[in-house]
Design a protein around this motif. Structure first.
Motif, PDB file in Angstrom:
ATOM      1  N   GLU A   1       0.967  -1.182   0.066  1.00 25.00           N
ATOM      2  CA  GLU A   1      -0.080  -0.002   0.115  1.00 25.00           C
ATOM      3  C   GLU A   1       0.964   1.217   0.115  1.00 25.00           C
ATOM      4  O   GLU A   1       0.501   2.267   0.326  1.00 25.00           O
TER       5      GLU A   1
ATOM      6  N   SER B   1      -3.210  -3.605   4.606  1.00 23.67           N
ATOM      7  CA  SER B   1      -4.770  -3.675   4.407  1.00 23.67           C
ATOM      8  C   SER B   1      -4.822  -4.922   3.919  1.00 23.67           C
ATOM      9  O   SER B   1      -3.991  -5.623   3.385  1.00 23.67           O
TER      10      SER B   1
ATOM     11  N   GLN C   1      -6.066  -5.723   1.162  1.00 28.81           N
ATOM     12  CA  GLN C   1      -6.432  -5.425  -0.322  1.00 28.81           C
ATOM     13  C   GLN C   1      -6.256  -6.944  -1.048  1.00 28.81           C
ATOM     14  O   GLN C   1      -7.153  -7.133  -1.669  1.00 28.81           O
TER      15      GLN C   1
ATOM     16  N   LYS D   1      -8.970  -9.424   0.110  1.00 27.78           N
ATOM     17  CA  LYS D   1     -10.283  -9.172  -0.447  1.00 27.78           C
ATOM     18  C   LYS D   1     -10.487  -9.540  -2.113  1.00 27.78           C
ATOM     19  O   LYS D   1     -11.613  -9.547  -2.421  1.00 27.78           O
TER      20      LYS D   1
ATOM     21  N   GLN E   1      -9.942  -0.074   8.936  1.00 24.50           N
ATOM     22  CA  GLN E   1     -10.790   0.208   8.116  1.00 24.50           C
ATOM     23  C   GLN E   1     -11.875  -0.531   8.058  1.00 24.50           C
ATOM     24  O   GLN E   1     -11.998  -1.589   8.410  1.00 24.50           O
TER      25      GLN E   1
ATOM     26  N   HIS F   1      -2.665   5.308  -6.512  1.00 26.17           N
ATOM     27  CA  HIS F   1      -3.475   4.646  -5.293  1.00 26.17           C
ATOM     28  C   HIS F   1      -2.518   3.132  -4.869  1.00 26.17           C
ATOM     29  O   HIS F   1      -1.912   3.459  -4.127  1.00 26.17           O
ATOM     30  N   HIS F   2      -3.078   2.207  -5.669  1.00 24.89           N
ATOM     31  CA  HIS F   2      -2.212   1.039  -5.523  1.00 24.89           C
ATOM     32  C   HIS F   2      -2.234   0.342  -6.752  1.00 24.89           C
ATOM     33  O   HIS F   2      -2.680   0.611  -7.781  1.00 24.89           O
TER      34      HIS F   2
ATOM     35  N   GLY G   1     -10.506   4.121  -2.789  1.00 26.11           N
ATOM     36  CA  GLY G   1     -10.814   2.749  -3.603  1.00 26.11           C
ATOM     37  C   GLY G   1     -10.717   2.955  -4.936  1.00 26.11           C
ATOM     38  O   GLY G   1     -10.318   3.724  -5.569  1.00 26.11           O
ATOM     39  N   SER G   2     -11.107   1.719  -5.809  1.00 27.95           N
ATOM     40  CA  SER G   2     -10.748   1.593  -7.126  1.00 27.95           C
ATOM     41  C   SER G   2     -11.480   0.329  -7.474  1.00 27.95           C
ATOM     42  O   SER G   2     -11.868  -0.552  -7.005  1.00 27.95           O
TER      43      SER G   2
ATOM     44  N   ARG H   1     -10.655  -2.792  -9.730  1.00 28.84           N
ATOM     45  CA  ARG H   1      -9.534  -3.415  -9.746  1.00 28.84           C
ATOM     46  C   ARG H   1      -9.153  -4.110 -11.081  1.00 28.84           C
ATOM     47  O   ARG H   1     -10.038  -4.160 -12.079  1.00 28.84           O
TER      48      ARG H   1
ATOM     49  N   GLY I   1     -13.746  -1.949  -5.033  1.00 25.36           N
ATOM     50  CA  GLY I   1     -14.229  -1.726  -3.612  1.00 25.36           C
ATOM     51  C   GLY I   1     -13.569  -0.263  -3.124  1.00 25.36           C
ATOM     52  O   GLY I   1     -13.197   0.436  -3.662  1.00 25.36           O
ATOM     53  N   PHE I   2     -13.687  -0.468  -1.932  1.00 30.96           N
ATOM     54  CA  PHE I   2     -13.138   0.869  -1.310  1.00 30.96           C
ATOM     55  C   PHE I   2     -12.846   0.467   0.310  1.00 30.96           C
ATOM     56  O   PHE I   2     -12.937  -0.590   0.830  1.00 30.96           O
ATOM     57  N   ALA I   3     -12.271   1.409   1.182  1.00 33.54           N
ATOM     58  CA  ALA I   3     -12.092   1.239   2.359  1.00 33.54           C
ATOM     59  C   ALA I   3     -12.033   2.676   3.102  1.00 33.54           C
ATOM     60  O   ALA I   3     -11.421   3.745   2.590  1.00 33.54           O
TER      61      ALA I   3
HETATM   62  N1  ASP Z   1      -6.948  -0.878   0.223  1.00 27.30           N
HETATM   63  C1  ASP Z   1      -7.066   0.354   0.026  1.00 27.30           C
HETATM   64  C2  ASP Z   1      -6.164   1.297   1.148  1.00 27.30           C
HETATM   65  O1  ASP Z   1      -5.975   0.757   2.000  1.00 27.30           O
HETATM   66  C3  ASP Z   1      -8.246   0.677  -0.106  1.00 27.30           C
HETATM   67  C4  ASP Z   1      -8.851   0.047  -1.305  1.00 27.30           C
HETATM   68  O2  ASP Z   1      -8.457   0.129  -2.488  1.00 27.30           O
HETATM   69  O3  ASP Z   1      -9.920  -0.683  -1.008  1.00 27.30           O
HETATM   70  O4  ASP Z   1      -6.201   2.377   0.734  1.00 27.30           O
END
Ligand code: ASP
Length: 574
Positions: free
Chosen positions: A167, A189, A191, A194, A227, A436-437, A474-475, A477, A518-520
């Motif tokens: 992250e 996370s 990530q 999930k 989160q 983001h990631h 979030g994004s 994926r 998704g998102f957090a």
């Molecule tokens: N894992 C991401 C974060 O911690 C959130 C996400 O993309 O769902 O920022």
């Protein structure tokens, strides 16, 4: 039985009943051999009168001792309006000290330093204000669970001992005893997990997940935080945003009785940078930035004409010299080379003071028109490299908003910021890094630029912002192995490295991965902001201090030689 009632529930209607209450000695007043004691527990305070029969026990009773009183409820001749139980008192027939307290190391209700509060956190948490905060956190968590479950989400736990999840922060690592020389990471996370749950067909997942990141701590950061982590299958960006905002709406409604209007405003990253100078706009107030680069391009004033970006904001009043100096210092402390100003004269057409002398009448008129400045207002400018200009002005905007009371501090202004770039250029590593990631899906029409112009690629990525603070991100994926590879290539991660780091995820994507996203939401921060508190530690039962230590339990601490030996580790001499 230790109690028949708690300390918050007795009322005048209970007069004459014999009750047993128990709790902490909140206050004690001795009148000769009679003691008037305020007994406190989580639910409130009840006053008790403890007669001479128990004088031997009450005469040396210290505050915060744990006591138990059985007695009859009596109406007080003069009710105490400050207590919910103020109409009554309990007249003791039995009195017992369940556990005497030593003199306390801190005055619980005093203004104690952060460090002292953390050292004696269990005492700090006895304060009704802190009890309220913990209850508030519980309330928000319960509401989140209720609404997500109603929306068909399953709460699924993911492991704490994992393979590193990138992250962008440093991992906390845990050495393996069984496999010497190898390490688990604590999750930054959930990530990857999930996303794997989506490959498993779980369809809608959530978790109030602990995330651990070994980063330098700021006021609003903790090495471990929680989160509200969410992932959904067969969704596009709009589906996720709409689920996210419904959740926020429902929770705010539950815990604050406030109706957040839906749909939330959506602002593109570009528009946000342009109008507010940052990607976390505080929308409780206007004070937007105006780009005047093109207006002053031909000015003789080199600082303006040669700058990459010249932007201004209009202060809704005339500033004095001292204020201008103070804001100039502030802009400089926030990376700008300086701050220029002009005042709009009463005619509303002419500029005066500051840099006005460098601006032709045409330029003056254009600046007034573009910025919407009114008579007797000051316009502040920053002319600088793009990044510095935006950063300084956005910080200044927030400061002015606060200092000039341009908003109701209780307002909740949410928005989604969308269309972020996929990559940012990292000056340190001289490479592209994910904004983001790296599991974020580019816009389909931008896939073609992944190799050639990574900086141009816009991501299907979004942040939820509340009052200028990033609340969630979030994004959508990447669910296809080929695109994931391309992204890694753009980041200079070789196939070999990718395999070592996330081979398991890439492999999973070859066995039927649904489109997902998704998102957090930062849970601690969300709760804190709902209570207008800046420091998330106020809502964490046992937080760490700013050096990532726990002054209470003394962690991090040494381990004994045997433990190191079992782990196959030796400490370097420093
Ligand atoms: N894992 C991401 C974060 O911690 C959130 C996400 O993309 O769902 O920022």
């Amino acid at each position: 039985m230790h109690r028949t009632h708690n300390c918050g529930e007795l009322r005048a209607k209970d007069e004459g009943t014999t009750v047993t209450i128990a709790g902490w000695t909140h206050a004690i007043r001795l009148h000769g051999r009679i003691a008037f004691i305020d007994v406190r527990d989580r639910y409130g305070i009840t006053q008790a009168t403890v007669g001479e029969d128990f004088a031997d026990l009450t005469k040396d009773l210290k505050r915060e001792s744990v006591i138990k009183i059985t007695g009859v409820v009596k109406k007080k001749p003069q009710p105490n309006p400050r207590l919910a139980t103020g109409e009554i008192e309990v007249v003791a027939e039995k009195f017992e000290v369940l556990n005497p307290a030593q003199p306390l190391p801190i005055e619980i209700e005093a203004e104690n330093s952060d460090e002292i509060r953390l050292k004696y956190r269990y005492l700090d948490l006895r304060r009704p204000a802190m009890q309220h905060k913990l209850a508030m956190r519980d309330n928000v968590a319960a509401s989140v669970r209720k609404h997500l479950r109603a929306m068909g989400f399953l709460e699924i736990e993911t492991p704490l001992l994992v393979k590193s999840t990138p992250e962008g922060a440093r991992d906390y690592v845990v050495p393996s005893r069984i496999h010497h020389g190898t390490f688990y990471a604590l999750p930054q996370s959930p990530q990857l997990y999930k996303q794997l749950l989506m490959v498993s067909g779980c369809d809608r997942y959530f978790q109030l997940a602990k995330c651990l990141r070994d980063e330098d701590l700021r006021m609003d950061r903790q090495p471990e935080f929680t989160q509200i982590d969410v992932e959904m299958s067969f969704v596009e960006q709009d589906d996720v945003l709409s689920a996210g905002e419904r959740l926020v709406h429902n929770v705010v409604k539950d815990v604050k009785s406030v109706d957040v209007p839906l749909p939330l405003r959506r602002i593109s990253y570009e528009e946000s940078m342009d109008r507010y100078g940052c990607d976390k706009p505080d929308l409780r107030f206007g004070l937007e930035l105006t780009d005047v680069t093109y207006i002053v391009k031909s000015s003789d004033f080199k600082i303006f004409s040669e700058a990459q970006l010249v932007k201004c904001l209009v202060v809704p009043k005339l500033l004095g010299r001292k204020e201008i100096d103070r804001y100039t210092e502030f802009a400089k402390a926030n990376k700008a080379k300086g701050l220029a100003y002009v005042n709009v004269l009463a005619d509303g057409k002419t500029l005066d003071g500051g840099v006005a002398k460098f601006l032709t009448p045409d330029m003056q008129a254009s600046i007034i028109e573009a910025s919407g400045a009114k008579p007797e207002q000051t316009i502040l400018f920053v002319a600088d490299a793009k990044k510095a200009c935006n950063e300084a002005l956005s910080k200044l905007r927030n400061l002015l908003g606060k200092e000039l009371s341009l908003y109701d501090p209780k307002a909740l202004a949410f928005c989604w910021v969308v269309d972020f770039p996929l990559f940012e250029w990292d000056d340190d590593t001289q490479d592209w890094t994910p904004a983001h990631h790296m599991f974020t899906m580019p816009r389909p029409e931008h896939l073609q630029y992944l190799r050639t112009e990574p900086g141009k690629v816009v991501a299907q990525c979004y942040d939820l912002v509340l009052n200028g603070v990033e609340m969630a991100s979030g994004s959508i994926r990447v669910h296809r192995q080929d695109i994931q590879r391309e992204i890694m290539t753009a980041m200079n991660i070789s196939e070999e490295q990718a395999k070592v780091k996330f081979g398991f995820l890439l492999e999973a994507f070859t066995y039927g991965a649904p489109p997902h996203g998704g998102f957090a939401i930062g849970f601690d921060r969300f709760v804190a902001m709902l209570e207008q508190e800046a420091d998330i530690r106020e809502f964490i039962a046992f937080p760490k201090n700013k050096s990532a230590e726990c002054p209470m339990d003394g962690s991090p601490s040494l381990v004994d030689a045997k433990q190191l030996d079992d782990l196959g580790l030796a400490l370097k001499k420093l």
